[in-house]
Each structure stands twice: as structure tokens, then as C-alpha cells.
Design a protein around this motif. Structure first.
Motif, PDB file in Angstrom:
ATOM      1  N   LEU A  94       1.001  -1.158  -0.209  1.00 33.17           N
ATOM      2  CA  LEU A  94      -0.006  -0.026  -0.088  1.00 33.17           C
ATOM      3  C   LEU A  94       0.741   1.291   0.012  1.00 33.17           C
ATOM      4  N   ALA A  95       2.072   1.062   0.431  1.00 27.75           N
ATOM      5  CA  ALA A  95       2.869   2.010   0.112  1.00 27.75           C
ATOM      6  C   ALA A  95       3.426   2.653  -1.047  1.00 27.75           C
ATOM      7  N   ASN A  96       3.082   2.004  -2.190  1.00 27.04           N
ATOM      8  CA  ASN A  96       3.251   2.165  -3.559  1.00 27.04           C
ATOM      9  C   ASN A  96       4.779   2.684  -3.773  1.00 27.04           C
ATOM     10  N   LEU A  97       5.471   2.071  -3.378  1.00 29.35           N
ATOM     11  CA  LEU A  97       7.017   2.620  -3.374  1.00 29.35           C
ATOM     12  C   LEU A  97       7.540   2.287  -4.602  1.00 29.35           C
ATOM     13  N   PRO A  98       7.944   3.338  -5.362  1.00 27.18           N
ATOM     14  CA  PRO A  98       8.660   3.416  -6.861  1.00 27.18           C
ATOM     15  C   PRO A  98      10.214   2.710  -6.812  1.00 27.18           C
ATOM     16  N   SER A  99      10.431   1.885  -7.621  1.00 30.07           N
ATOM     17  CA  SER A  99      11.956   1.433  -7.817  1.00 30.07           C
ATOM     18  C   SER A  99      12.598   1.937  -9.256  1.00 30.07           C
ATOM     19  N   TYR A 100      13.687   2.011  -8.931  1.00 26.62           N
ATOM     20  CA  TYR A 100      14.598   2.099 -10.231  1.00 26.62           C
ATOM     21  C   TYR A 100      14.425   3.374 -11.290  1.00 26.62           C
ATOM     22  N   ASP A 101      14.104   4.681 -10.365  1.00 28.02           N
ATOM     23  CA  ASP A 101      14.014   5.795 -11.174  1.00 28.02           C
ATOM     24  C   ASP A 101      14.667   6.873 -10.486  1.00 28.02           C
TER      25      ASP A 101
ATOM     26  N   LEU B 256      -2.106   9.626  -5.002  1.00 30.86           N
ATOM     27  CA  LEU B 256      -2.054   8.431  -3.956  1.00 30.86           C
ATOM     28  C   LEU B 256      -1.407   9.111  -2.702  1.00 30.86           C
ATOM     29  N   THR B 257      -1.911   8.655  -1.582  1.00 29.56           N
ATOM     30  CA  THR B 257      -1.673   9.112  -0.331  1.00 29.56           C
ATOM     31  C   THR B 257      -1.780   8.377   0.959  1.00 29.56           C
ATOM     32  N   GLY B 258      -0.786   8.140   1.865  1.00 25.11           N
ATOM     33  CA  GLY B 258      -1.094   7.208   2.986  1.00 25.11           C
ATOM     34  C   GLY B 258       0.055   7.525   3.963  1.00 25.11           C
ATOM     35  N   VAL B 259      -0.209   6.225   4.886  1.00 20.94           N
ATOM     36  CA  VAL B 259       0.841   6.206   6.135  1.00 20.94           C
ATOM     37  C   VAL B 259       1.061   4.797   6.497  1.00 20.94           C
ATOM     38  N   GLY B 260       2.233   4.466   6.980  1.00 19.46           N
ATOM     39  CA  GLY B 260       2.521   3.362   7.296  1.00 19.46           C
ATOM     40  C   GLY B 260       3.466   3.271   8.522  1.00 19.46           C
TER      41      GLY B 260
ATOM     42  N   TRP C  11      -2.060   2.358   5.764  1.00 17.66           N
ATOM     43  CA  TRP C  11      -3.585   2.740   5.318  1.00 17.66           C
ATOM     44  C   TRP C  11      -3.217   3.761   4.160  1.00 17.66           C
ATOM     45  N   GLN C  12      -4.312   3.812   3.148  1.00 22.54           N
ATOM     46  CA  GLN C  12      -4.067   4.692   2.116  1.00 22.54           C
ATOM     47  C   GLN C  12      -5.321   5.097   1.637  1.00 22.54           C
ATOM     48  N   ASP C  13      -5.450   6.440   1.153  1.00 25.23           N
ATOM     49  CA  ASP C  13      -6.618   6.839   0.547  1.00 25.23           C
ATOM     50  C   ASP C  13      -7.255   6.088  -0.501  1.00 25.23           C
ATOM     51  N   ASP C  14      -8.490   5.979  -0.838  1.00 29.91           N
ATOM     52  CA  ASP C  14      -8.728   5.207  -1.705  1.00 29.91           C
ATOM     53  C   ASP C  14      -9.744   6.090  -2.943  1.00 29.91           C
ATOM     54  N   SER C  15      -9.446   7.260  -3.158  1.00 30.21           N
ATOM     55  CA  SER C  15     -10.017   8.222  -4.024  1.00 30.21           C
ATOM     56  C   SER C  15      -9.653   7.917  -5.552  1.00 30.21           C
ATOM     57  N   ALA C  16      -8.448   7.298  -5.649  1.00 24.39           N
ATOM     58  CA  ALA C  16      -7.828   6.691  -6.818  1.00 24.39           C
ATOM     59  C   ALA C  16      -8.159   5.210  -7.013  1.00 24.39           C
ATOM     60  N   ILE C  17      -8.085   4.615  -8.175  1.00 28.86           N
ATOM     61  CA  ILE C  17      -8.371   3.147  -8.126  1.00 28.86           C
ATOM     62  C   ILE C  17      -7.235   2.577  -7.751  1.00 28.86           C
ATOM     63  N   ILE C  18      -7.422   1.672  -6.627  1.00 31.67           N
ATOM     64  CA  ILE C  18      -6.424   0.770  -5.710  1.00 31.67           C
ATOM     65  C   ILE C  18      -7.309  -0.656  -5.325  1.00 31.67           C
ATOM     66  N   GLY C  19      -6.402  -1.342  -5.045  1.00 27.56           N
ATOM     67  CA  GLY C  19      -6.777  -2.675  -4.619  1.00 27.56           C
ATOM     68  C   GLY C  19      -7.314  -2.896  -3.342  1.00 27.56           C
ATOM     69  N   HIS C  20      -6.459  -2.436  -2.395  1.00 29.43           N
ATOM     70  CA  HIS C  20      -6.579  -2.300  -0.824  1.00 29.43           C
ATOM     71  C   HIS C  20      -6.299  -0.909  -0.200  1.00 29.43           C
ATOM     72  N   ASP C  21      -6.828  -0.694   0.797  1.00 28.85           N
ATOM     73  CA  ASP C  21      -6.625   0.483   1.710  1.00 28.85           C
ATOM     74  C   ASP C  21      -6.055   0.311   3.095  1.00 28.85           C
ATOM     75  N   GLN C  22      -6.099  -0.746   3.392  1.00 22.59           N
ATOM     76  CA  GLN C  22      -5.462  -1.281   4.869  1.00 22.59           C
ATOM     77  C   GLN C  22      -4.796  -2.503   4.934  1.00 22.59           C
ATOM     78  N   ILE C  23      -3.567  -2.709   5.589  1.00 21.39           N
ATOM     79  CA  ILE C  23      -2.791  -3.708   5.831  1.00 21.39           C
ATOM     80  C   ILE C  23      -2.543  -3.716   7.170  1.00 21.39           C
ATOM     81  N   TYR C  24      -2.653  -4.942   7.869  1.00 22.88           N
ATOM     82  CA  TYR C  24      -2.175  -5.405   8.932  1.00 22.88           C
ATOM     83  C   TYR C  24      -1.337  -6.532   8.920  1.00 22.88           C
ATOM     84  N   SER C  25       0.047  -6.480   9.015  1.00 22.58           N
ATOM     85  CA  SER C  25       0.819  -7.680   9.175  1.00 22.58           C
ATOM     86  C   SER C  25       1.743  -7.965  10.257  1.00 22.58           C
ATOM     87  N   GLY C  26       2.139  -9.114  10.400  1.00 20.82           N
ATOM     88  CA  GLY C  26       3.278  -9.466  11.611  1.00 20.82           C
ATOM     89  C   GLY C  26       3.679 -10.915  11.547  1.00 20.82           C
TER      90      GLY C  26
END
Length: 369
Positions: free
Chosen positions: A172-179, A250-254, A273-288
Motif C-alpha cells: 500500500l506504500a506504492n514505493l517506486p523503484s529504479y527511477d 495517492l496518499t497514505g501512512v505506514g 493505510w491509504q486513501d482510496d480516491s484513486a483506483i487501488i486494490g486495498h486500503d488497509q494492511i495489518y501484518s506481523g
């Protein structure tokens, strides 16, 4: 077709084991210049409950090569290349989460629509040392956001730790790579602050800007070291809204946490958590999950890890929620090689239509030099 894939993958694995039988090493050309490489072979088999797909198996071989040049203690240059054969199960698009998070054959062609192949990183870093406990690092060039934001000691490396997308980084952080981008990294004793900017392209090939800020604290206690990170990100308005006509950001926190509980046991957690104003698949993640080193069974370089993640689907999306469980055991073969056995369960529960889930069994072999 599967038999042909297995045939070629077994051949690739045999090449890796040939590497394991020789003395591999990090090649120090000089005190200031080093070359390091990793040859990785992965095979995954899926026992699936998906429309028109009951089972599938795929493999991939990846060769990562990095060169690092330290002309002074304060200056550093890095170039990272990667070459791959095969796309594993990822490009079958079985689930919303990729079962293997590494960059595979198709990922390394025309990276981010830049007409560039195989070159992942090419950056320069200068460090300003203000005192024994205070420094500022400035990095610029072709960078990877996952190296700076949402890091985690127990769940951040698809080559040596978990394979599933949700345990390598927060998707959900949508981290870009290799740019193209830059990072400012301020360290004051046990406190660090990272500010990152990158310019990349989205799936519609539109140029967008990505900004992220992460605050982290390293806690040293009697039970062991802990790292506690909180970050936020935002892009400009370059992502399609649900109505198909407008564009949103796209905006969110983690949060990313790892804590050593003893010399054997460690735990980790990610929340996002991320805002879902744009087309996204998920808006919350909880993992451990948990990390155990091999001291528990008398082999200190072995590792066992297990984790669970829950992702909530976006309000207007097709997915209600996604569950993922993964457990792996990595065994050291020599100072320059290891082998990992891996098990995953992934389930996409849909708001309408048939749910889809499956068990994925995997094997990963690494040779380092």
C-alpha cells in the motif's frame, strides 16, 4: 508445458549448485572498490482453487550484480544490475499479491517505460559528518525507494527472507523503484529522518512525482534491539479516479516495526493505510510475524520465519479482503550459499463472484560471490 518448464528450471538449478561447489567470494578489487553478486534460483508450485486453474508451476533464475566505489570515507558510488530468466508464477496474475516479490524477466525490460534494461540503480551519496552522533547523507541518481522507506530487519529481503509481496514491503506504500530521485538521510544518535523524492511512471505510462518522509528510532534494551518507523507518502494527481474521468493522488501512512526479544527470537509488524480516491486494490494492511535464528537447533546461520497479513479491499473495488500466510526455513550450505524451503497460503475474498485461494510450495537457492 509444465514438464518443459521443470526441465529448464532443473537445468538452471544445476548451474547454481555448480556455483555452490566452488569457492565463491566477494571480489574486493581494492580497498575502495568491490563487486558483489547473487545467483538465485526459485521454483514454485501452486495447488489452486481458481477458475480454470487447478495447479501451476513456474521457475526463475536471477543474477544480481552490484559494484560499489568509495573514493573517500564520505563519498560513495553504487551501480546495480540484474538479469533474469523466467517470470515464475507472478505473471499468471493468480492473486492480488505476487507470490515472489523479486524483479523477474519481464520486470527488467524497458524498466518504468524508460527504454532501459537491467540497470536498477546508479547513484552517488555524500555524507556530512557533523559529530560522532550526527550525520547527513545526500543521495541522488537512479534509486530504489524500498531501500530507504518501510525497511524492516526481519521482513524486507525477497532473496534471503520472505517471498510474498506483503512481507517484503507494504504494497500500500506504492514505493517506486529504479527511477530518478534523491534522498536526504539525517541521523542523530538513535533517531533518523529520511526524506525521499522520486519521479516515475504509473501503469498508464503517466509521469508522476512521489514524496515520502520516514521517522525512525532505534531502541536498545536488555532484551535486544528494536526499530520503530513511521512514514507517510503522497503523489501528485496522476492516478485514475473510480469514475474513470478524473485524476487523483495517492496518499497514505505506514508503520514498520522489528524487535529482538532474545538472541534467538524476533518479531515484526507492519501497518498501513491509504486513501482510496484513486483506483487501488486495498486500503488497509495489518501484518506481523516471528523470526527464529538457528541457535535454537544448533545452527546459528539458519533462519525460520513465519508471518500473516490481512489486507482490506478498497470500498469501490472488487476485493473484499485478502489473507496471506507464509512460513520459510533457510539453511546455510556454505559461507557462500543457502537453500530455502517456503510455504504460502493466499486467499482473495471477492465482494461478488467466486473467491480464489491456493497453496504455494517453493524452493529458493542462493549462491553469493
Amino acid at each position: 508445458m509444465f514438464s518443459k518448464i521443470r526441465k529448464y528450471f532443473v537445468l538452471d538449478i544445476s548451474v547454481i549448485f555448480l556455483f555452490l561447489s566452488v569457492n565463491a567470494f566477494a571480489y574486493d578489487i581494492s580497498e575502495k572498490f568491490t563487486v558483489e553478486g547473487t545467483l538465485t534460483g526459485v521454483y514454485q508450485y501452486g495447488d489452486l482453487d481458481i477458475d480454470n486453474v487447478d495447479e501451476a508451476d513456474r521457475g526463475a533464475v536471477v543474477f544480481d550484480l552490484g559494484t560499489n566505489f568509495h573514493p573517500t570515507e564520505k563519498d560513495e558510488f553504487q551501480i546495480t544490475l540484474s538479469f533474469a530468466a523466467g517470470n515464475g508464477l507472478n505473471y499468471m496474475e493468480l492473486f492480488s499479491l505476487a507470490p515472489y516479490a523479486d524483479d523477474l524477466e519481464d520486470d527488467l525490460k524497458d524498466i518504468n517505460g524508460r527504454n532501459r534494461d537491467y540497470l536498477l540503480e546508479a547513484w552517488y551519496k555524500h555524507t556530512f559528518k557533523f559529530s560522532e552522533n550526527m550525520s547527513l547523507g545526500l543521495t541522488g541518481g537512479i534509486i530504489d525507494a524500498t531501500a530507504y522507506i518501510d525497511d524492516n530487519n526481519f521482513a524486507n529481503d525477497e532473496v534471503a527472507q520472505f517471498m510474498n509481496d506483503s512481507f517484503v514491503n507494504n504494497p500500500l506504500a506504492n514505493l517506486p523503484s529504479y527511477d530518478i530521485g534523491g534522498v536526504a538521510d539525517l541521523n542523530i544518535s538513535n533517531l533518523s529522518l529520511k526524506a525521499l523524492f522520486m519521479s516515475s511512471k504509473n501503469e498508464e505510462n503517466s509521469e508522476y512525482n512521489y514524496y515520502s518522509l520516514q521517522l525512525a528510532y532505534k531502541l536498545n534494551t536488555g532484551i535486544g534491539e528494536g526499530n520503530y518507523r513511521i512514514y507517510g507518502f503522497i503523489t501528485n494527481d496522476k492516478f485514475t479516479a473510480w469514475n474513470g474521468a478524473d485524476e487523483e493522488n495517492l496518499t497514505g501512512v505506514g508503520i514498520s516495526i522489528d524487535q529482538q526479544l532474545s538472541k534467538i527470537i524476533g518479531i515484526f509488524a507492519r501497518l498501513g493505510w491509504q486513501d482510496d480516491s484513486a483506483i487501488i486494490g486495498h486500503d488497509q494492511i495489518y501484518s506481523g510475524g516471528v523470526n527464529l535464528n538457528g541457535d535454537l537447533w544448533g545452527r546459528k546461520d539458519d533462519v525460520f520465519g513465519a508471518g500473516y497479513s490481512y489486507l482490506n479491499g478498497a470500498d469501490d473495488g472488487e476485493i473484499d479482503n485478502t489473507d496471506a500466510f507464509e512460513a520459510y526455513a533457510k539453511f546455510k550450505i556454505s559461507d557462500f550459499s543457502d537453500v530455502t524451503v517456503d510455504f504460502q497460503y493466499i486467499s482473495d475474498n471477492m465482494k461478488q463472484g467466486r473467491d480464489q485461494d491456493g497453496l504455494i510450495y517453493g524452493m529458493r537457492v542462493n549462491a553469493y560471490f
